[in-house]
Motif scaffolding. Sequence first.
Motif, PDB file in Angstrom:
ATOM      1  N   SER A 188       0.839  -1.201   0.000  1.00  0.00           N
ATOM      2  CA  SER A 188       0.000   0.000   0.000  1.00  0.00           C
ATOM      3  C   SER A 188       0.874   1.250   0.000  1.00  0.00           C
ATOM      4  O   SER A 188       0.484   2.285  -0.541  1.00  0.00           O
ATOM      5  CB  SER A 188      -0.958   0.000   1.195  1.00  0.00           C
ATOM      6  N   ASN A 189       2.072   1.168   0.567  1.00  0.00           N
ATOM      7  CA  ASN A 189       2.985   2.318   0.578  1.00  0.00           C
ATOM      8  C   ASN A 189       3.437   2.663  -0.832  1.00  0.00           C
ATOM      9  O   ASN A 189       3.449   3.834  -1.223  1.00  0.00           O
ATOM     10  CB  ASN A 189       4.187   2.020   1.483  1.00  0.00           C
ATOM     11  N   GLU A 190       3.793   1.658  -1.604  1.00  0.00           N
ATOM     12  CA  GLU A 190       4.166   1.916  -2.988  1.00  0.00           C
ATOM     13  C   GLU A 190       2.953   2.408  -3.786  1.00  0.00           C
ATOM     14  O   GLU A 190       3.087   3.281  -4.640  1.00  0.00           O
ATOM     15  CB  GLU A 190       4.753   0.669  -3.642  1.00  0.00           C
ATOM     16  N   SER A 191       1.773   1.875  -3.473  1.00  0.00           N
ATOM     17  CA  SER A 191       0.554   2.346  -4.144  1.00  0.00           C
ATOM     18  C   SER A 191       0.308   3.821  -3.873  1.00  0.00           C
ATOM     19  O   SER A 191      -0.113   4.565  -4.763  1.00  0.00           O
ATOM     20  CB  SER A 191      -0.659   1.523  -3.692  1.00  0.00           C
ATOM     21  N   ILE A 192       0.569   4.257  -2.658  1.00  0.00           N
ATOM     22  CA  ILE A 192       0.412   5.675  -2.318  1.00  0.00           C
ATOM     23  C   ILE A 192       1.395   6.514  -3.134  1.00  0.00           C
ATOM     24  O   ILE A 192       1.025   7.555  -3.687  1.00  0.00           O
ATOM     25  CB  ILE A 192       0.582   5.893  -0.799  1.00  0.00           C
ATOM     26  N   LEU A 193       2.629   6.045  -3.241  1.00  0.00           N
ATOM     27  CA  LEU A 193       3.619   6.784  -4.033  1.00  0.00           C
ATOM     28  C   LEU A 193       3.235   6.804  -5.508  1.00  0.00           C
ATOM     29  O   LEU A 193       3.402   7.826  -6.184  1.00  0.00           O
ATOM     30  CB  LEU A 193       5.018   6.174  -3.832  1.00  0.00           C
ATOM     31  N   LYS A 194       2.710   5.699  -6.020  1.00  0.00           N
ATOM     32  CA  LYS A 194       2.233   5.664  -7.412  1.00  0.00           C
ATOM     33  C   LYS A 194       1.070   6.638  -7.606  1.00  0.00           C
ATOM     34  O   LYS A 194       0.973   7.300  -8.644  1.00  0.00           O
ATOM     35  CB  LYS A 194       1.782   4.254  -7.790  1.00  0.00           C
ATOM     36  N   ALA A 249       1.948   5.195   6.714  1.00  0.00           N
ATOM     37  CA  ALA A 249       0.681   4.562   6.325  1.00  0.00           C
ATOM     38  C   ALA A 249       0.599   3.231   7.046  1.00  0.00           C
ATOM     39  O   ALA A 249       1.242   2.259   6.645  1.00  0.00           O
ATOM     40  CB  ALA A 249       0.622   4.385   4.811  1.00  0.00           C
ATOM     41  N   SER A 250      -0.165   3.210   8.126  1.00  0.00           N
ATOM     42  CA  SER A 250      -0.165   2.051   8.992  1.00  0.00           C
ATOM     43  C   SER A 250      -1.455   2.005   9.794  1.00  0.00           C
ATOM     44  O   SER A 250      -2.216   2.971   9.808  1.00  0.00           O
ATOM     45  CB  SER A 250       1.051   2.144   9.930  1.00  0.00           C
ATOM     46  N   GLY A 251      -1.650   0.877  10.478  1.00  0.00           N
ATOM     47  CA  GLY A 251      -2.808   0.761  11.350  1.00  0.00           C
ATOM     48  C   GLY A 251      -2.762   1.766  12.491  1.00  0.00           C
ATOM     49  O   GLY A 251      -3.744   2.440  12.786  1.00  0.00           O
ATOM     50  N   SER A 278      -7.943   0.986   1.262  1.00  0.00           N
ATOM     51  CA  SER A 278      -8.350   2.018   0.307  1.00  0.00           C
ATOM     52  C   SER A 278      -7.583   1.960  -1.011  1.00  0.00           C
ATOM     53  O   SER A 278      -7.566   2.931  -1.759  1.00  0.00           O
ATOM     54  CB  SER A 278      -8.158   3.403   0.933  1.00  0.00           C
ATOM     55  N   ILE A 279      -6.954   0.827  -1.299  1.00  0.00           N
ATOM     56  CA  ILE A 279      -6.230   0.665  -2.559  1.00  0.00           C
ATOM     57  C   ILE A 279      -7.172  -0.021  -3.556  1.00  0.00           C
ATOM     58  O   ILE A 279      -7.729  -1.073  -3.259  1.00  0.00           O
ATOM     59  CB  ILE A 279      -4.940  -0.165  -2.365  1.00  0.00           C
ATOM     60  N   ASP A 280      -7.333   0.586  -4.724  1.00  0.00           N
ATOM     61  CA  ASP A 280      -8.251   0.012  -5.717  1.00  0.00           C
ATOM     62  C   ASP A 280      -7.601  -1.129  -6.499  1.00  0.00           C
ATOM     63  O   ASP A 280      -6.426  -1.457  -6.296  1.00  0.00           O
ATOM     64  CB  ASP A 280      -8.809   1.096  -6.651  1.00  0.00           C
ATOM     65  N   GLU A 281      -8.368  -1.734  -7.400  1.00  0.00           N
ATOM     66  CA  GLU A 281      -7.892  -2.901  -8.159  1.00  0.00           C
ATOM     67  C   GLU A 281      -6.726  -2.566  -9.095  1.00  0.00           C
ATOM     68  O   GLU A 281      -6.003  -3.453  -9.535  1.00  0.00           O
ATOM     69  CB  GLU A 281      -9.040  -3.535  -8.965  1.00  0.00           C
ATOM     70  N   ASN A 282      -6.514  -1.281  -9.384  1.00  0.00           N
ATOM     71  CA  ASN A 282      -5.394  -0.865 -10.236  1.00  0.00           C
ATOM     72  C   ASN A 282      -4.144  -0.483  -9.438  1.00  0.00           C
ATOM     73  O   ASN A 282      -3.144  -0.059 -10.011  1.00  0.00           O
ATOM     74  CB  ASN A 282      -5.818   0.305 -11.130  1.00  0.00           C
ATOM     75  N   GLY A 283      -4.229  -0.596  -8.107  1.00  0.00           N
ATOM     76  CA  GLY A 283      -3.075  -0.309  -7.270  1.00  0.00           C
ATOM     77  C   GLY A 283      -2.909   1.150  -6.893  1.00  0.00           C
ATOM     78  O   GLY A 283      -1.797   1.576  -6.564  1.00  0.00           O
ATOM     79  N   TYR A 284      -3.996   1.912  -6.915  1.00  0.00           N
ATOM     80  CA  TYR A 284      -3.943   3.325  -6.540  1.00  0.00           C
ATOM     81  C   TYR A 284      -4.824   3.578  -5.323  1.00  0.00           C
ATOM     82  O   TYR A 284      -5.836   2.903  -5.109  1.00  0.00           O
ATOM     83  CB  TYR A 284      -4.413   4.219  -7.701  1.00  0.00           C
ATOM     84  N   PRO A 312     -11.009   9.442  -0.946  1.00  0.00           N
ATOM     85  CA  PRO A 312     -10.939  10.891  -1.228  1.00  0.00           C
ATOM     86  C   PRO A 312     -10.359  11.715  -0.077  1.00  0.00           C
ATOM     87  O   PRO A 312      -9.623  12.674  -0.306  1.00  0.00           O
ATOM     88  CB  PRO A 312     -12.397  11.288  -1.499  1.00  0.00           C
ATOM     89  N   SER A 313     -10.657  11.345   1.150  1.00  0.00           N
ATOM     90  CA  SER A 313     -10.140  12.087   2.294  1.00  0.00           C
ATOM     91  C   SER A 313      -8.620  11.935   2.386  1.00  0.00           C
ATOM     92  O   SER A 313      -7.896  12.922   2.581  1.00  0.00           O
ATOM     93  CB  SER A 313     -10.802  11.583   3.583  1.00  0.00           C
ATOM     94  N   ALA A 314      -8.134  10.717   2.245  1.00  0.00           N
ATOM     95  CA  ALA A 314      -6.684  10.471   2.293  1.00  0.00           C
ATOM     96  C   ALA A 314      -5.984  11.164   1.128  1.00  0.00           C
ATOM     97  O   ALA A 314      -4.921  11.767   1.302  1.00  0.00           O
ATOM     98  CB  ALA A 314      -6.403   8.969   2.263  1.00  0.00           C
TER      99      ALA A 314
END
Length: 176
Positions: free
Chosen positions: A18-24, A112-114, A148-154, A158-160
């Motif tokens: 999810s961290n890499e997804s956030i960066l993407k 990005a963590s619990g 909150s990561i979608d099927e495309n890895g993003y 909206p809040s985040a």
Amino acid sequence: MKRKKIFAISGSTRSQSSNESILKTISKMNSDRLEVSIFKQLTDLPHFNPDLDKDNPPEVIRNFRNSIQESDGVIICTPEYIFSLPAALKNAIEWMVSTTVFTDKPTAFIIASGLGERSFESLTVIMDTLQAKINDRTRLLLKGSRSSIDENGYLSDPSAIGEIEKLVRELEHMME
């Protein structure tokens, strides 16, 4: 207008984290203004050893340091493991201690963590010690992002996304 160069580091070694997804997501949302390069070699860095950190450190370390040095800014996005930073990220940062690559370097970070409070505090102290250019608006604690990561890895929350966009804008301001 020339795009600013951002060197992005994911503190997770997990594939499709999810961290890499956030960066993407940051890269995709800001591609008109920022050239985001996501570091993919965290697991290739040797364990920090001061004896190796002399005049000629390993090539992968020289390349890593050069990427930070040549960027206009840095974004770190990391999880928290056992109330601390992941060992691979801590190791990477330890290779920077004998350098000035982070001195006055506009830097932002996202935990990005619990939970994440301890890593947030720890990374703040570390980046202050390295004299990175950070402030309260370039640090973000983002809880529960994995769902909150979608099927495309993003990232799809909206809040985040709004909080991240504020962080990116502040980083851009610091790079001016």
